[in-house]
Design a protein around this motif. Structure first.
Motif, PDB file in Angstrom:
ATOM      1  N   ALA A 143     -24.306 -22.252  30.036  1.00 25.57           N
ATOM      2  CA  ALA A 143     -24.841 -23.544  29.592  1.00 25.57           C
ATOM      3  C   ALA A 143     -25.637 -23.400  28.304  1.00 25.57           C
ATOM      4  N   TRP A 144     -26.348 -22.277  28.143  1.00 26.37           N
ATOM      5  CA  TRP A 144     -27.213 -22.080  26.972  1.00 26.37           C
ATOM      6  C   TRP A 144     -26.417 -21.746  25.722  1.00 26.37           C
ATOM      7  N   VAL A 145     -25.542 -20.742  25.778  1.00 29.58           N
ATOM      8  CA  VAL A 145     -24.794 -20.328  24.584  1.00 29.58           C
ATOM      9  C   VAL A 145     -23.288 -20.306  24.759  1.00 29.58           C
ATOM     10  N   GLY A 146     -22.829 -20.127  25.964  1.00 25.34           N
ATOM     11  CA  GLY A 146     -21.406 -19.929  26.183  1.00 25.34           C
ATOM     12  C   GLY A 146     -20.540 -21.101  25.792  1.00 25.34           C
ATOM     13  N   VAL A 147     -20.881 -22.276  26.258  1.00 24.86           N
ATOM     14  CA  VAL A 147     -20.059 -23.451  25.979  1.00 24.86           C
ATOM     15  C   VAL A 147     -19.971 -23.701  24.478  1.00 24.86           C
ATOM     16  N   ASP A 148     -21.119 -23.790  23.813  1.00 25.06           N
ATOM     17  CA  ASP A 148     -21.123 -24.058  22.369  1.00 25.06           C
ATOM     18  C   ASP A 148     -20.410 -22.950  21.600  1.00 25.06           C
ATOM     19  N   GLY A 149     -20.672 -21.709  21.955  1.00 22.05           N
ATOM     20  CA  GLY A 149     -20.055 -20.593  21.256  1.00 22.05           C
ATOM     21  C   GLY A 149     -18.554 -20.537  21.452  1.00 22.05           C
ATOM     22  N   LEU A 150     -18.100 -20.774  22.668  1.00 16.37           N
ATOM     23  CA  LEU A 150     -16.661 -20.714  22.932  1.00 16.37           C
ATOM     24  C   LEU A 150     -15.930 -21.902  22.316  1.00 16.37           C
ATOM     25  N   VAL A 151     -16.546 -23.072  22.329  1.00 15.80           N
ATOM     26  CA  VAL A 151     -15.931 -24.227  21.671  1.00 15.80           C
ATOM     27  C   VAL A 151     -15.806 -23.967  20.175  1.00 15.80           C
ATOM     28  N   ALA A 152     -16.855 -23.426  19.573  1.00 16.83           N
ATOM     29  CA  ALA A 152     -16.800 -23.090  18.146  1.00 16.83           C
ATOM     30  C   ALA A 152     -15.717 -22.045  17.887  1.00 16.83           C
ATOM     31  N   ALA A 153     -15.584 -21.080  18.777  1.00 16.20           N
ATOM     32  CA  ALA A 153     -14.589 -20.026  18.600  1.00 16.20           C
ATOM     33  C   ALA A 153     -13.168 -20.573  18.697  1.00 16.20           C
ATOM     34  N   LEU A 154     -12.958 -21.534  19.550  1.00 17.50           N
ATOM     35  CA  LEU A 154     -11.621 -22.119  19.670  1.00 17.50           C
ATOM     36  C   LEU A 154     -11.222 -22.872  18.406  1.00 17.50           C
ATOM     37  N   ARG A 155     -12.210 -23.286  17.628  1.00 15.91           N
ATOM     38  CA  ARG A 155     -11.953 -24.004  16.380  1.00 15.91           C
ATOM     39  C   ARG A 155     -11.835 -23.070  15.179  1.00 15.91           C
ATOM     40  N   THR A 156     -12.288 -21.825  15.348  1.00 24.16           N
ATOM     41  CA  THR A 156     -12.352 -20.898  14.224  1.00 24.16           C
ATOM     42  C   THR A 156     -11.764 -19.552  14.635  1.00 24.16           C
ATOM     43  N   PRO A 157     -10.537 -19.259  14.207  1.00 26.19           N
ATOM     44  CA  PRO A 157      -9.891 -18.007  14.627  1.00 26.19           C
ATOM     45  C   PRO A 157     -10.708 -16.756  14.339  1.00 26.19           C
ATOM     46  N   GLY A 158     -11.381 -16.694  13.207  1.00 26.72           N
ATOM     47  CA  GLY A 158     -12.176 -15.511  12.888  1.00 26.72           C
ATOM     48  C   GLY A 158     -13.328 -15.322  13.864  1.00 26.72           C
ATOM     49  N   LEU A 159     -13.921 -16.409  14.267  1.00 21.54           N
ATOM     50  CA  LEU A 159     -15.011 -16.350  15.238  1.00 21.54           C
ATOM     51  C   LEU A 159     -14.485 -15.902  16.596  1.00 21.54           C
ATOM     52  N   LEU A 160     -13.323 -16.406  16.969  1.00 20.03           N
ATOM     53  CA  LEU A 160     -12.712 -15.985  18.231  1.00 20.03           C
ATOM     54  C   LEU A 160     -12.418 -14.488  18.208  1.00 20.03           C
ATOM     55  N   ALA A 161     -11.939 -13.994  17.078  1.00 18.93           N
ATOM     56  CA  ALA A 161     -11.667 -12.557  16.950  1.00 18.93           C
ATOM     57  C   ALA A 161     -12.953 -11.746  17.082  1.00 18.93           C
ATOM     58  N   ALA A 162     -14.044 -12.242  16.500  1.00 30.06           N
ATOM     59  CA  ALA A 162     -15.331 -11.540  16.592  1.00 30.06           C
ATOM     60  C   ALA A 162     -15.819 -11.501  18.036  1.00 30.06           C
ATOM     61  N   ILE A 163     -15.667 -12.605  18.749  1.00 26.48           N
ATOM     62  CA  ILE A 163     -16.079 -12.633  20.160  1.00 26.48           C
ATOM     63  C   ILE A 163     -15.213 -11.689  20.976  1.00 26.48           C
ATOM     64  N   ASP A 164     -13.934 -11.628  20.663  1.00 31.04           N
ATOM     65  CA  ASP A 164     -13.044 -10.679  21.347  1.00 31.04           C
ATOM     66  C   ASP A 164     -13.496  -9.241  21.113  1.00 31.04           C
ATOM     67  N   GLN A 165     -13.949  -8.933  19.903  1.00 32.69           N
ATOM     68  CA  GLN A 165     -14.446  -7.582  19.616  1.00 32.69           C
ATOM     69  C   GLN A 165     -15.711  -7.289  20.417  1.00 32.69           C
ATOM     70  N   HIS A 166     -16.580  -8.277  20.524  1.00 33.34           N
ATOM     71  CA  HIS A 166     -17.793  -8.091  21.340  1.00 33.34           C
ATOM     72  C   HIS A 166     -17.421  -7.922  22.817  1.00 33.34           C
ATOM     73  N   ALA A 167     -16.436  -8.682  23.267  1.00 33.06           N
ATOM     74  CA  ALA A 167     -15.987  -8.543  24.658  1.00 33.06           C
ATOM     75  C   ALA A 167     -15.437  -7.143  24.906  1.00 33.06           C
ATOM     76  N   ALA A 168     -14.721  -6.596  23.941  1.00 33.16           N
ATOM     77  CA  ALA A 168     -14.200  -5.229  24.076  1.00 33.16           C
ATOM     78  C   ALA A 168     -15.347  -4.229  24.188  1.00 33.16           C
ATOM     79  N   ALA A 169     -16.408  -4.460  23.431  1.00 34.03           N
ATOM     80  CA  ALA A 169     -17.569  -3.563  23.499  1.00 34.03           C
ATOM     81  C   ALA A 169     -18.238  -3.653  24.867  1.00 34.03           C
TER      82      ALA A 169
END
Length: 105
Positions: free
Chosen positions: A15-41
């Protein structure tokens, strides 16, 4: 951390960061790729426990606590320019994504 408390903590994080961050990532491929890299870490750190709600919640709490200790201000995610989000917030969004996939929310 008990499973119910961990799930509640992950729900709060989503509720605090996930929804806003994931919605933004779905709109921005580069941001989605960055989140994927963090998920890998996160997967590298947690290994098999990456699907475990308590492990994900404790990891997120550690990231959050470290950000505070390092003097990072905790911004309002709704007003954040996600294309320039600090690494700790990206890591927390990655935890949310992993928690969602693992059905930990």
């Amino acid at each position: 951390m008990a499973v119910d408390a961990a799930r509640a903590s992950l729900d709060d994080l989503m509720a605090w960061v996930g929804v806003d961050g994931l919605v933004a990532a779905l709109r921005t491929p580069g941001l989605l790729a960055a989140i994927d890299q963090h998920a890998a870490a996160v997967r590298d750190v947690l290994g098999e426990r990456v699907t475990d709600a308590p492990a994900l919640a404790e990891y997120a709490l550690d990231v959050h606590a470290a950000a505070i200790v390092e003097g990072h201000l905790l911004p309002d995610p709704g007003r954040l320019d996600w294309s320039d989000a600090p690494a700790y917030l990206m890591r927390l969004v990655a935890v949310c994504a992993l928690a969602d996939v693992a059905d930990c929310l």
